[in-house]
Enzyme design. Structure first.
Site: not given
Ligand code: NAD
Length: 244
Positions: A13-16, A152, A60
Site C-alpha cells: 500500500g505504498a502508492s499513497r 474493518y 494485489d
Molecule cells: P489509503 O486508502 O490512502 O491507502 C491504502 C493503500 O493500500 C493504497 O496504496 C492502496 O493502493 C493500497 N491497497 C489497497 N488495497 C490493495 C490491494 N488489494 N493490493 C495492494 N494494495 C492495496 O489508506 P491509508 O489511510 O494510507 O491507510 C493505510 C493503512 O493504515 C490501512 O491498513 C488502514 O486501515 C490503516 N489505518 C488508517 C487510518 C487513517 O486514519 N487513515 C487509521 C487507522 C488505520
C-alpha cells in the site's frame, strides 16, 4: 536519525497515504525499499520522489498466487527481505444489517488474510537468517470497535491477534513482530468523512489535531530499527491521545 542502511524493506500500500510515508521514511533512513500496490503509475510517481534505492511492484495483496511471485521478484531485485510492513488496507463501511457478504470478505482478504499470506511467505527466509521485522498496520478501532465498521474493526482486531501469536512463534528466531494502531490520520481513506464526523473525532483527540502519515512512519522506522530490539508482540498506539 534512525539507521536502516543495508536493510531491505517491503511496504504494501505504498502508492499513497500512510504506506507512502513509511516507504519515504525508510528510504531516508537508508533502507532499500520495495513499494507494493496495485497502481503502477502511482508507484512510479512515489519512486520518483524518493532519493534512495527503491523498486516498484504492482500486485494485489489479496491475490495469493501473486504473493509468491512478488516475494521472489522483490528478493531478486533488492535482496533478502529484512522488514515487512503490512499496510495495505481498505474500508467498506456500513451497518451490519445492510452489510453484504462481499463487503465483509473483501475487507478481511486485504486487511487480514494478505498479512497472513505475505508474512508466511517472508518468514521462511527470515527464520534461516535469524533476523526479521514484521510491522502490521492495524487501527485503534481494532481495540475499541466502531459502529458502521464491524468488518474493518474485526479485520484490525484479527491483525492484533495475529501479531501477538506470531511474535510468540518467531521470537526465538529473532523475528520481531509488532503492530501500529493509528488513530485518525489525514489520508485519502479519511478524506471523504463528513465534516461533522471529523469534528466529533477531533473533539476526542487530546492533542487536538489529526495525525499525518509521518506520525505513523516515525513509529514504523523505530520498530524496524535496532532501537526496538527488545520489543515484540506489542501494539503501538499512535493517535494523539484518542484512545487511552
Ligand atoms: P489509503 O486508502 O490512502 O491507502 C491504502 C493503500 O493500500 C493504497 O496504496 C492502496 O493502493 C493500497 N491497497 C489497497 N488495497 C490493495 C490491494 N488489494 N493490493 C495492494 N494494495 C492495496 O489508506 P491509508 O489511510 O494510507 O491507510 C493505510 C493503512 O493504515 C490501512 O491498513 C488502514 O486501515 C490503516 N489505518 C488508517 C487510518 C487513517 O486514519 N487513515 C487509521 C487507522 C488505520
Amino acid at each position: 536519525m534512525i539507521d536502516l542502511s543495508g536493510k531491505v524493506a517491503l511496504v504494501t500500500g505504498a502508492s499513497r497515504g500512510i504506506g507512502k510515508s513509511i516507504a519515504a521514511e525508510f528510504s531516508r533512513c537508508g533502507a532499500r525499499v520495495a513499494l507494493v500496490a496495485r497502481n503502477r503509475e502511482a508507484l512510479e510517481a512515489v519512486a520518483a520522489e524518493l532519493a534512495g534505492d527503491t523498486a516498484i511492484f504492482s500486485a494485489d495483496v489479496s491475490d495469493n498466487e501473486a504473493i509468491a511471485n512478488l516475494i521472489k521478484d522483490v528478493e531478486t531485485a533488492l535482496g533478502p527481505i529484512d522488514i515487512l510492513v503490512n499496510n495495505a488496507g481498505i474500508t467498506k463501511d456500513g451497518l451490519l444489517i445492510r452489510m453484504s457478504e462481499d463487503d465483509w470478505d473483501s475487507v478481511q482478504a486485504v486487511n487480514l488474510k494478505a498479512a497472513f499470506t505475505l508474512t508466511k511467505a517472508v518468514t521462511r527466509g527470515m527464520m534461516k537468517r535469524r533476523n526479521g521485522r514484521i510491522i502490521n498496520i492495524t487501527s485503534v478501532v481494532g481495540l475499541t470497535g466502531n459502529g458502521g465498521q464491524s468488518n474493518y474493526a474485526a479485520s484490525k482486531a484479527g491483525l492484533i491477534g495475529f501479531t501477538k501469536s506470531i511474535a510468540k512463534e518467531l521470537g526465538s528466531r529473532n523475528i520481531l513482530v509488532n503492530a501500529i494502531a493509528p488513530g485518525f490520520i489525514e489520508t485519502d481513506m479519511t478524506a471523504d468523512l463528513p465534516a461533522d464526523t471529523k469534528e466529533a473525532l477531533l473533539s476526542q483527540i487530546a492533542l487536538g489535531r489529526l495525525g499525518a502519515g509521518d506520525d505513523i512512519a516515525n513509529a514504523a522506522a523505530f520498530l524496524a530499527s535496532d532501537l526496538a530490539g527488545y520489543m515484540t508482540g506489542q501494539v503501538m498506539v499512535v493517535d494523539g491521545g484518542m484512545v487511552m
